[in-house]
Design a protein around this motif. Structure first.
Motif, PDB file in Angstrom:
ATOM      1  N   SER A   1       0.816  -1.227   0.000  1.00 26.42           N
ATOM      2  CA  SER A   1       0.000   0.000   0.000  1.00 26.42           C
ATOM      3  C   SER A   1       0.844   1.269   0.000  1.00 26.42           C
ATOM      4  O   SER A   1       0.311   2.365  -0.192  1.00 26.42           O
ATOM      5  N   ARG A   2       2.154   1.137   0.215  1.00 25.24           N
ATOM      6  CA  ARG A   2       3.015   2.323   0.148  1.00 25.24           C
ATOM      7  C   ARG A   2       3.207   2.779  -1.292  1.00 25.24           C
ATOM      8  O   ARG A   2       3.614   3.912  -1.527  1.00 25.24           O
ATOM      9  N   ARG A   3       2.914   1.891  -2.236  1.00 26.35           N
ATOM     10  CA  ARG A   3       3.029   2.225  -3.654  1.00 26.35           C
ATOM     11  C   ARG A   3       1.655   2.673  -4.146  1.00 26.35           C
ATOM     12  O   ARG A   3       0.775   1.858  -4.380  1.00 26.35           O
ATOM     13  N   ALA A   4       1.483   3.967  -4.250  1.00 28.94           N
ATOM     14  CA  ALA A   4       0.170   4.515  -4.614  1.00 28.94           C
ATOM     15  C   ALA A   4       0.365   5.708  -5.542  1.00 28.94           C
ATOM     16  O   ALA A   4       1.380   6.405  -5.489  1.00 28.94           O
TER      17      ALA A   4
ATOM     18  N   ILE B   1       7.257  -0.497 -12.666  1.00 25.84           N
ATOM     19  CA  ILE B   1       8.008   0.758 -12.715  1.00 25.84           C
ATOM     20  C   ILE B   1       7.116   1.976 -12.487  1.00 25.84           C
ATOM     21  O   ILE B   1       7.577   3.108 -12.566  1.00 25.84           O
ATOM     22  N   LEU B   2       5.847   1.743 -12.197  1.00 29.30           N
ATOM     23  CA  LEU B   2       4.872   2.811 -11.945  1.00 29.30           C
ATOM     24  C   LEU B   2       4.855   3.837 -13.066  1.00 29.30           C
ATOM     25  O   LEU B   2       4.852   5.057 -12.831  1.00 29.30           O
ATOM     26  N   GLN B   3       4.808   3.342 -14.283  1.00 27.93           N
ATOM     27  CA  GLN B   3       4.714   4.209 -15.447  1.00 27.93           C
ATOM     28  C   GLN B   3       3.408   3.940 -16.188  1.00 27.93           C
ATOM     29  O   GLN B   3       3.015   2.779 -16.371  1.00 27.93           O
ATOM     30  N   THR B   4       2.769   4.999 -16.611  1.00 28.76           N
ATOM     31  CA  THR B   4       1.485   4.927 -17.301  1.00 28.76           C
ATOM     32  C   THR B   4       1.688   5.291 -18.763  1.00 28.76           C
ATOM     33  O   THR B   4       2.353   6.285 -19.074  1.00 28.76           O
TER      34      THR B   4
ATOM     35  N   GLN C   1       4.444  15.631  -8.564  1.00 30.34           N
ATOM     36  CA  GLN C   1       4.158  15.154  -9.921  1.00 30.34           C
ATOM     37  C   GLN C   1       5.221  14.160 -10.347  1.00 30.34           C
ATOM     38  O   GLN C   1       6.408  14.451 -10.315  1.00 30.34           O
ATOM     39  N   VAL C   2       4.787  12.964 -10.764  1.00 32.04           N
ATOM     40  CA  VAL C   2       5.730  11.943 -11.216  1.00 32.04           C
ATOM     41  C   VAL C   2       5.607  11.670 -12.710  1.00 32.04           C
ATOM     42  O   VAL C   2       6.497  11.040 -13.298  1.00 32.04           O
ATOM     43  N   GLN C   3       4.520  12.138 -13.322  1.00 31.14           N
ATOM     44  CA  GLN C   3       4.347  11.927 -14.760  1.00 31.14           C
ATOM     45  C   GLN C   3       3.265  12.870 -15.265  1.00 31.14           C
ATOM     46  O   GLN C   3       2.370  13.288 -14.517  1.00 31.14           O
ATOM     47  N   PHE C   4       3.346  13.219 -16.541  1.00 31.78           N
ATOM     48  CA  PHE C   4       2.290  13.980 -17.204  1.00 31.78           C
ATOM     49  C   PHE C   4       2.145  13.452 -18.617  1.00 31.78           C
ATOM     50  O   PHE C   4       3.133  13.296 -19.341  1.00 31.78           O
TER      51      PHE C   4
END
Length: 323
Positions: A29-32, A99-102, A52-55
């Protein structure tokens, strides 16, 4: 008071930030992530600290929703989608959880008047369903499948709410669809297309619980309870109902005021919630759009920028004395 806030969206001095949604890794749950739309520019991705981590500069996105843990042939495990106000449908994205990339996944047309509200659901027979709410209050509901690796939408229902509408949310557990007709009522429909246009009013206007416009809608599950939260834009507040039973049970209303070095929430549009452990939030978190973000706790004198506030659900539970 808000516990944190996101960086402001880049579009300045305009009505730009609109609607958030929350993703949490079921294994950690720390990865959100918080997804949030800029209806002039695209889709933002923030962490729980509001950084902000991505746009994704995909154009004027209005409402965003997601479903994770999907086990539907051909579909990504996590699907994020947002209403595209220009193309007339939903832009779809997929998340790589490693990698938490969208990344963009495709687009499906969903004919309505100007796309405003948007929400997703999973039916009891394991179908991913999109609901698009047009500005004029017309609704298109589609089932999403995959064809040659790309998303495909098949329309299963179209109906009219009545007048200008936007916010919507689906309760997968009960098969209920909630839609906010901005100046008239908060409605409960069935998600099953066979239910047609049958509906029940959760709350009608004028009301002491909701002041027009009724805007964002979200659900939060906490144990055996499910809470429906609606933003009361007219007085910068939020109304809460318990909705796991047959009849909605009103719990109270709250506002988010200045404190912790963060300004108050005013004129909210979209709102999102997630129950259970969400990073440092033990009971869950609520994220809402703030129509006018200011430095520190200084009240706004004019709209220069917009962002999203992050509120600990446990603070709301205590304030409303929810049992």
């Amino acid at each position: 008071m808000a516990a944190a806030e996101t960086q402001a969206v880049a579009t300045k001095a305009l009505d730009s930030a609109d609607d958030p949604e929350i993703w949490v890794d079921a294994r950690d749950s720390r990865r959100a992530l918080i997804y949030a739309t800029d209806k002039k520019a695209g889709l933002y991705v923030y962490d729980l600290d509001g950084k902000q981590v991505q746009f994704l500069p995909v154009g004027p996105m209005n409402n965003v929703d997601l479903r994770s843990g999907l086990a539907i042939a051909g579909l990504p495990e996590t699907v994020i989608a947002a209403s595209d106000r220009v193309k007339g449908g939903a832009a779809l994205f997929r998340l790589d959880p490693a990698i938490l990339q969208t990344t963009s996944w495709g687009f499906v047309p969903m004919p309505t008047s100007e796309p405003y509200g948007f929400c997703m659901g999973v039916t009891k027979d394991n179908q991913l369903t999109f609901v698009m709410v047009g500005k004029a209050g017309d609704v298109t509901q589609s089932v999403i499948t995959s064809e040659n690796g790309q998303p495909k939408a098949s329309i299963v229902r179209q109906f009219a709410v009545g007048t200008q509408s936007e916010g919507c949310v689906v309760d997968d557990a009960t098969g209920r669809l909630y839609i906010a007709e901005e100046n008239v009522a908060l409605w409960q429909y069935g998600l099953d297309p066979a239910s047609g246009t049958a509906r029940m009013a959760v709350e009608t206007l004028p009301s002491q619980k909701l002041v027009a416009d009724i805007e964002g809608l979200t659900l939060l599950r906490e144990g055996a309870h499910t809470f429906l939260i609606a933003s009361s834009q007219g007085d910068s507040a939020f109304a809460v109902w318990r909705v796991e039973g047959e009849t909605p049970a009103y719990q109270g209303r709250f506002s988010v005021y200045a404190g912790n070095g963060i300004d108050a929430v005013t004129g909210t549009d979209g709102v999102a919630a997630m129950g259970g452990q969400v990073g440092p939030y033990g009971k869950g978190v609520v994220v809402m759009q703030d129509d006018s973000d200011t430095d520190g706790e200084t009240p706004a004198t004019s709209r220069q920028r917009q962002n999203f506030k992050i509120v600990d659900w446990n603070e709301i539970v205590k304030a409303l004395k929810i049992q």
